[in-house]
Motif scaffolding. Structure first.
Motif, mmCIF file in Angstrom:
data_model
loop_
_atom_site.group_PDB
_atom_site.id
_atom_site.type_symbol
_atom_site.label_atom_id
_atom_site.label_comp_id
_atom_site.label_asym_id
_atom_site.label_seq_id
_atom_site.Cartn_x
_atom_site.Cartn_y
_atom_site.Cartn_z
ATOM 1 N N ASP A 42 0.881 -1.374 -0.096
ATOM 2 C CA ASP A 42 -0.011 0.141 0.015
ATOM 3 C C ASP A 42 1.012 1.242 -0.134
ATOM 4 N N TYR A 43 2.172 1.211 -0.096
ATOM 5 C CA TYR A 43 3.111 2.395 -0.013
ATOM 6 C C TYR A 43 2.881 2.891 -1.180
ATOM 7 N N ILE A 44 2.913 4.502 -1.068
ATOM 8 C CA ILE A 44 2.772 5.520 -2.122
ATOM 9 C C ILE A 44 3.830 6.599 -1.943
ATOM 10 N N PHE A 45 4.640 6.433 -0.706
ATOM 11 C CA PHE A 45 5.726 7.598 -0.427
ATOM 12 C C PHE A 45 7.031 6.456 -0.118
ATOM 13 N N PHE A 46 8.075 7.310 -0.368
ATOM 14 C CA PHE A 46 9.423 6.768 0.085
ATOM 15 C C PHE A 46 10.309 7.795 -0.113
ATOM 16 N N VAL A 47 11.376 7.893 0.918
ATOM 17 C CA VAL A 47 12.411 8.931 1.134
ATOM 18 C C VAL A 47 13.705 8.233 1.602
ATOM 19 N N ALA A 48 14.867 8.548 1.208
ATOM 20 C CA ALA A 48 15.962 8.015 1.566
ATOM 21 C C ALA A 48 16.281 7.833 3.137
ATOM 22 N N ASP A 49 16.880 6.649 3.708
ATOM 23 C CA ASP A 49 16.908 6.645 4.906
ATOM 24 C C ASP A 49 18.388 6.718 5.710
ATOM 25 N N GLY A 50 19.395 7.233 4.533
ATOM 26 C CA GLY A 50 20.906 7.432 5.164
ATOM 27 C C GLY A 50 21.476 6.186 5.272
ATOM 28 N N ALA A 74 7.178 12.073 8.695
ATOM 29 C CA ALA A 74 8.195 11.631 9.765
ATOM 30 C C ALA A 74 9.380 11.200 9.134
ATOM 31 N N ASN A 75 9.332 10.551 8.097
ATOM 32 C CA ASN A 75 10.661 9.954 7.430
ATOM 33 C C ASN A 75 11.300 10.919 6.721
ATOM 34 N N VAL A 76 10.634 11.940 6.162
ATOM 35 C CA VAL A 76 11.313 13.136 5.623
ATOM 36 C C VAL A 76 12.193 13.851 6.859
ATOM 37 N N ALA A 77 11.305 13.989 7.754
ATOM 38 C CA ALA A 77 12.001 14.898 8.987
ATOM 39 C C ALA A 77 13.371 14.229 9.291
ATOM 40 N N ARG A 78 13.366 12.737 9.453
ATOM 41 C CA ARG A 78 14.417 12.220 9.866
ATOM 42 C C ARG A 78 15.503 12.180 8.720
ATOM 43 N N TRP A 79 15.265 12.154 7.531
ATOM 44 C CA TRP A 79 16.101 12.385 6.382
ATOM 45 C C TRP A 79 16.776 13.697 6.513
ATOM 46 N N ARG A 80 15.946 14.831 6.566
ATOM 47 C CA ARG A 80 16.483 16.205 6.625
ATOM 48 C C ARG A 80 17.415 16.304 7.883
ATOM 49 N N GLU A 81 17.399 15.599 8.748
ATOM 50 C CA GLU A 81 18.229 15.816 10.072
ATOM 51 C C GLU A 81 19.507 15.209 9.547
ATOM 52 N N ILE A 82 19.287 13.710 8.918
ATOM 53 C CA ILE A 82 20.650 13.139 8.541
ATOM 54 C C ILE A 82 21.341 14.243 7.539
ATOM 55 N N GLU A 83 20.703 14.692 6.885
ATOM 56 C CA GLU A 83 21.232 15.782 5.562
ATOM 57 C C GLU A 83 22.120 16.981 6.302
ATOM 58 N N ARG A 84 21.345 17.477 7.491
ATOM 59 C CA ARG A 84 21.898 18.552 8.240
ATOM 60 C C ARG A 84 23.167 18.057 8.885
#
Length: 392
Positions: free
Chosen positions: A346-354, A369-379
């Motif tokens: 049922d997935y319709i989204f995905f984002v890099a997890d680091g 929430a997954n995006v926020a975690r990825w943004r923190e990894i980027e920072r």
């Protein structure tokens, strides 16, 4: 007296027969039994070499116990004139029968040196390798990028060898333009390429070629291979997929190929895009945007600009509905399989997890929430870019 002479002659004849039989038995055992080699060797047959010179070289290198027996066996089996020039791997304990078969029946050059011209997404390089007979593994002699480096002398010295093997290897995800431009720099190929093949039509694989092989003919081999792969996998596709033709499946496979380098994720990624198509959502995938900017002629080499995300191109899946008009790269078999047999999710989204992979989500809340975690990894890494976020 004559009786005694006849008796002695008969005895001598019988002794000679016994001795001859013994010699024949010994020769047969020497010819068919295990050979003297304790370690594998790479044996080279020069072009035009005679059986006599080859047999002596085999004996000198410890591959056969007796050059004369080897020659007799070759003559008796009508293989004396069938020697093939090249380099051949002779394993420990190989019998004369086995050695003769290697030099007359097998494919040319089962060991020795090999040139592998590798075409990757970011660059192309040439690797000269040599087989280590003791371990039966190739050892790198030299590696260089012909686009920016002069030909190393060690490469120049061996490239004229008659039994040097050549191969061209395509990585998954290269574009057709990249393949053509790279092949122009392959000094062991010949001929012109009239046009860049359609995107997605070349099968990533490793292709053995002859020195002087025609570039256009090689591209035709790659095209035929991709056609066969696509036809076979299309015939075994899952039911109910939102593709009207194999060509549309190839487009999806190219997107999957560019979205993930993790083999285990391909079917999950494919399921996301299939789910979006079935729900009438836009694909919103960065690699298509990048292709709309570069048209496959090289890599972007930077992050995607906001203006490029808003720019209307046939490949900007943040703007257009459905899929782009053509593939965006040449997908490999596994990505085509994933597009034609995606996971049921049922997935319709995905984002890099680091980690090199992705975090998948069903709801926008989970995705954010997954995006926020990825943004923190980027920072944390000191990065700032759009790439890696799907479906915002």
């Amino acid at each position: 007296m004559w009786r005694s002479i006849a008796s002695n002659a008969l005895t001598l004849f019988i002794v000679l027969l016994v001795v001859a039989a013994g010699i024949l038995a010994w020769g047969r055992e020497e010819y068919t039994g295990p050979g003297p080699l304790t370690d594998a060797i790479c044996f080279r047959v020069e072009r035009g070499a005679s059986l006599s010179s080859v047999s002596r070289a085999l004996e000198a290198q410890g591959a056969v116990s007796d050059a004369r027996i080897f020659r007799i066996g070759a003559d008796y089996s009508d293989k004396a004139q069938l020697l093939k020039f090249g380099s051949y791997l002779i394993p420990p304990g190989a019998s004369m029968v086995d050695v003769l078969a290697s030099l007359t029946e097998g494919g040319q050059s089962t060991c020795g040196r090999e040139v592998n011209f590798r075409i990757g997404v970011n660059s192309a390089d040439v690797i000269l390798r040599e087989l280590d007979a003791a371990t039966n593994r190739y050892v790198e002699v030299v590696k260089f990028d012909p686009a920016v480096e002069a030909l190393p002398q060690v490469y120049v010295d061996v490239v004229a060898e008659s039994d040097l093997r050549f191969r061209v290897t395509l990585a998954e995800g290269v574009t057709s333009w990249q393949v053509v431009e790279a092949l122009k720099r392959a000094d062991f190929l010949s001929g012109e390429v009239a046009a860049v093949p359609p995107e997605g039509s070349l099968a990533p694989d490793s292709y053995e070629v002859d020195k002087g092989a025609d570039r256009a003919a090689l591209l035709a081999r790659m095209t035929a291979a991709q056609e066969q792969i696509l036809a076979a996998l299309w015939a075994s596709r899952a039911d109910g997929l939102p593709y009207a033709s194999p060509e549309e499946a190839l487009i999806m496979a190219s997107i999957v190929e560019k979205e993930t380098g993790v083999a285990e994720e391909r079917r999950q990624v494919a399921s996301v895009f299939v789910n979006r198509l079935e729900r009438g959502m836009r694909l919103q995938t960065d690699p298509t945007v990048i292709y709309g900017v570069t048209m496959g002629q090289g890599v972007l080499g930077r992050g995607i600009r906001q203006s490029e995300l808003r720019r209307a191109t046939p490949y900007n899946t943040y703007v257009i509905d459905g899929m782009p008009p053509t593939p965006i790269a040449n997908p490999g078999r596994l990505s085509i399989e994933a597009a034609l047999n995606p996971d049921s999710t049922d997935y319709i989204f995905f984002v890099a997890d680091g980690t090199g992979g992705h975090a998948f989500a069903v709801t926008l809340e989970e995705h954010n929430a997954n995006v926020a975690r990825w943004r923190e990894i980027e920072r944390t890494r000191g990065q700032d870019g759009q790439t890696g976020v799907q479906g915002e």
